[in-house]
Enzyme design. Structure first.
Site, mmCIF file in Angstrom:
data_model
loop_
_atom_site.group_PDB
_atom_site.id
_atom_site.type_symbol
_atom_site.label_atom_id
_atom_site.label_comp_id
_atom_site.label_asym_id
_atom_site.label_seq_id
_atom_site.Cartn_x
_atom_site.Cartn_y
_atom_site.Cartn_z
ATOM 1 N N CYS A 133 0.820 -1.222 0.000
ATOM 2 C CA CYS A 133 0.000 0.000 0.000
ATOM 3 C C CYS A 133 0.851 1.269 0.000
ATOM 4 C CB CYS A 133 -0.945 0.007 1.190
ATOM 5 S SG CYS A 133 -2.000 -1.448 1.247
ATOM 6 N N HIS A 191 -3.321 7.253 2.943
ATOM 7 C CA HIS A 191 -3.736 5.927 2.480
ATOM 8 C C HIS A 191 -5.083 5.571 3.109
ATOM 9 C CE1 HIS A 191 -3.909 1.789 1.488
ATOM 10 N NE2 HIS A 191 -3.517 1.333 2.650
ATOM 11 N N ASN A 214 -10.197 -0.267 0.462
ATOM 12 C CA ASN A 214 -8.742 -0.113 0.406
ATOM 13 C C ASN A 214 -8.242 -0.684 -0.927
ATOM 14 O OD1 ASN A 214 -5.986 -0.373 0.646
ATOM 15 N ND2 ASN A 214 -6.028 -1.268 2.694
HETATM 16 O O1 UT7 Z 1 -3.352 -1.228 3.819
HETATM 17 C C1 UT7 Z 1 -3.122 -1.835 5.039
HETATM 18 C C2 UT7 Z 1 -4.145 -2.895 5.210
HETATM 19 N N1 UT7 Z 1 -4.653 -3.223 6.468
HETATM 20 C C3 UT7 Z 1 -5.108 -2.407 7.437
HETATM 21 O O2 UT7 Z 1 -4.979 -1.221 7.437
HETATM 22 C C4 UT7 Z 1 -5.821 -3.084 8.555
HETATM 23 C C5 UT7 Z 1 -5.740 -2.358 9.873
HETATM 24 N N2 UT7 Z 1 -6.675 -2.964 10.830
HETATM 25 C C6 UT7 Z 1 -7.979 -2.728 10.790
HETATM 26 O O3 UT7 Z 1 -8.449 -1.936 9.979
HETATM 27 C C7 UT7 Z 1 -8.857 -3.414 11.804
HETATM 28 O O4 UT7 Z 1 -8.041 -4.138 12.714
HETATM 29 C C8 UT7 Z 1 -9.908 -4.374 11.152
HETATM 30 C C9 UT7 Z 1 -10.967 -3.553 10.429
HETATM 31 C C10 UT7 Z 1 -9.239 -5.312 10.187
HETATM 32 C C11 UT7 Z 1 -10.612 -5.182 12.228
HETATM 33 O O5 UT7 Z 1 -11.227 -4.311 13.171
HETATM 34 P P1 UT7 Z 1 -11.025 -4.557 14.732
HETATM 35 O O6 UT7 Z 1 -11.784 -3.523 15.422
HETATM 36 O O7 UT7 Z 1 -9.534 -4.614 14.974
HETATM 37 O O8 UT7 Z 1 -11.715 -5.967 14.930
HETATM 38 P P2 UT7 Z 1 -11.102 -7.325 15.498
HETATM 39 O O9 UT7 Z 1 -10.127 -7.912 14.552
HETATM 40 O O10 UT7 Z 1 -10.674 -7.096 16.913
HETATM 41 O O11 UT7 Z 1 -12.383 -8.247 15.509
HETATM 42 C C12 UT7 Z 1 -13.491 -7.991 16.389
HETATM 43 C C13 UT7 Z 1 -14.544 -9.048 16.150
HETATM 44 C C14 UT7 Z 1 -13.999 -10.471 16.167
HETATM 45 O O12 UT7 Z 1 -14.978 -11.297 16.764
HETATM 46 P P3 UT7 Z 1 -14.857 -11.719 18.304
HETATM 47 O O13 UT7 Z 1 -13.540 -12.442 18.418
HETATM 48 O O14 UT7 Z 1 -14.881 -10.447 19.089
HETATM 49 O O15 UT7 Z 1 -16.055 -12.581 18.500
HETATM 50 C C15 UT7 Z 1 -13.903 -10.819 14.701
HETATM 51 O O16 UT7 Z 1 -14.006 -12.212 14.492
HETATM 52 O O17 UT7 Z 1 -15.117 -8.863 14.860
HETATM 53 C C16 UT7 Z 1 -15.102 -10.096 14.137
HETATM 54 N N3 UT7 Z 1 -15.009 -9.799 12.735
HETATM 55 C C17 UT7 Z 1 -16.081 -9.546 11.966
HETATM 56 N N4 UT7 Z 1 -17.397 -9.520 12.250
HETATM 57 C C18 UT7 Z 1 -18.232 -9.204 11.239
HETATM 58 C C19 UT7 Z 1 -13.881 -9.693 11.966
HETATM 59 N N5 UT7 Z 1 -14.221 -9.372 10.709
HETATM 60 C C20 UT7 Z 1 -15.590 -9.275 10.668
HETATM 61 C C21 UT7 Z 1 -16.524 -8.961 9.676
HETATM 62 N N6 UT7 Z 1 -17.819 -8.945 10.000
HETATM 63 N N7 UT7 Z 1 -16.153 -8.683 8.412
#
Ligand code: UT7
Length: 323
Positions: A111, A250, A280
């Site tokens: 990215c 970004h 993204n």
């Molecule tokens: O260009 C660089 C690319 N990457 C990035 O910039 C990513 C940076 N990180 C992020 O943007 C965030 O960490 C995410 C958007 C990827 C995830 O958000 P988060 O607030 O960090 O969520 P999390 O990973 O802590 O997940 C929270 C919950 C989990 O469930 P439990 O364990 O609490 O039951 C996940 O399994 O959300 C669940 N989850 C979803 N639920 C519904 C993860 N993805 C999804 C989804 N829909 N798509």
């Protein structure tokens, strides 16, 4: 000599995929995706690859700059989703455009690819190696996303953005400061293995790689590193943060940009966002956003813009430009 952007262009595939569409293939919801990321929909290619998108964006940038293919002497493409192992996307774009005088090659910084390409073009221009450059960020992540993994597949989209840049003698415009960094110790935090083919020694068959990511690690890294590299570019140039009209960041997550804004004590109206419509698009997010600002007439000569991004590698970088 300074490198000045004289034209911008962008391209996204026609097909839009909404959050509700994705909720039909993985367990997710429009509400979760919007609140956690700010994404409402993304454009997904149902055929045309990275080189095609890059060339379409490039044509628009060349038209806006008023340059012909023969004027271009450097083509750099920031991409991690080249259609082929070789030739490079840049060489494919060169062929599509008929930019016969140029040398072209790709830059792999995920990215951060567009920022790395822009900064590299500036260094080459300062060395006298080129005068008119086509700098592109293009990615087709939908081809390497695991469409059964809800934690990554909802985040990405396809697209390309391009700028034409030229050397100028004036100190009144152009790239004023830049920096880049990488930390290979964090490579596994966000990765996609290449397609691997075994050979006669291993007797292994072909394996396809998909994106894997430790989302929270990337989040923490981004909100720390991006403000750091922005502040470094400001310090190196002697510019005051209040002088920056827009921070063109970004587009990975609305909350990441909000957090960067908070750390820099900059209001969100100076951080333009379009993640809601595109998701993204990796190397494409910054040049697509820049093109939108340009086409909407929001940029006037003399405006100072801070471009900054981060991505797999891990990589990060900033470019401070005067429009
Ligand atoms: O260009 C660089 C690319 N990457 C990035 O910039 C990513 C940076 N990180 C992020 O943007 C965030 O960490 C995410 C958007 C990827 C995830 O958000 P988060 O607030 O960090 O969520 P999390 O990973 O802590 O997940 C929270 C919950 C989990 O469930 P439990 O364990 O609490 O039951 C996940 O399994 O959300 C669940 N989850 C979803 N639920 C519904 C993860 N993805 C999804 C989804 N829909 N798509």
């Amino acid at each position: 000599m300074r490198m000045r952007i004289i034209g911008t262009g962008s391209y996204v595939p026609g097909r839009t995929v909404t959050n509700d569409d994705l909720a039909k293939i993985v367990e997710t919801s429009d509400e979760w995706i919007r609140t956690r990321t700010g994404i409402g929909s993304r454009h997904i290619s149902d055929g045309p690859g990275t080189a095609f998108m890059a060339a379409e964006a490039a044509k628009k940038a060349m038209e806006s700059a008023g340059v012909e293919p023969e004027d271009i002497d450097l083509i750099l493409v920031g991409t991690t989703t080249a259609d082929h192992c070789f030739p490079s996307t840049a060489c494919e774009v060169q062929g599509m455009l008929g930019a016969v005088r140029a040398v072209g090659y790709d830059i792999s910084a995920a990215c951060s690819g567009f920022i790395f390409a822009l900064n590299t073009a500036d260094a080459l221009m300062k060395s006298g190696a080129c005068r008119t450059a086509l700098i592109i960020g293009a990615d087709n992540l939908s081809k390497i996303v695991d469409w059964t993994d809800r934690s990554t597949c909802v985040l990405f989209g396809d697209g390309a953005g391009a700028v034409v840049a030229q050397g100028c003698e004036s100190e009144e415009a152009g790239l004023m400061a830049m920096n880049m960094g990488s930390d290979g110790r964090k490579a596994s935090v966000l990765e996609c293995q290449s397609r691997t083919m075994g050979n006669f020694l291993t007797e292994k068959g072909p394996e396809l790689g998909y994106i894997t990511m430790e989302g929270q690690e990337v989040f923490k890294f981004a909100v720390k590193k991006v403000p750091e590299c922005i502040l470094k570019a400001l310090a190196d140039s002697g510019e005051d943060i209040e002088e920056i009209k827009y921070f063109v960041l970004h587009q990975a997550n609305y909350r990441i940009c909000e957090s960067i804004a908070k750390r820099l004590k900059v209001p969100m109206d100076r951080i333009p966002m379009n993640i809601e419509r595109y998701g993204n698009t990796s190397g494409a997010t910054i040049p697509v956003l820049l093109d939108e600002l340009n086409r909407e007439g929001k940029l006037t000569p003399g405006d100072k813009l801070m471009l900054a991004g981060f991505g797999a590698g891990l990589t990060w970088g900033a470019s401070l430009i005067r429009w």
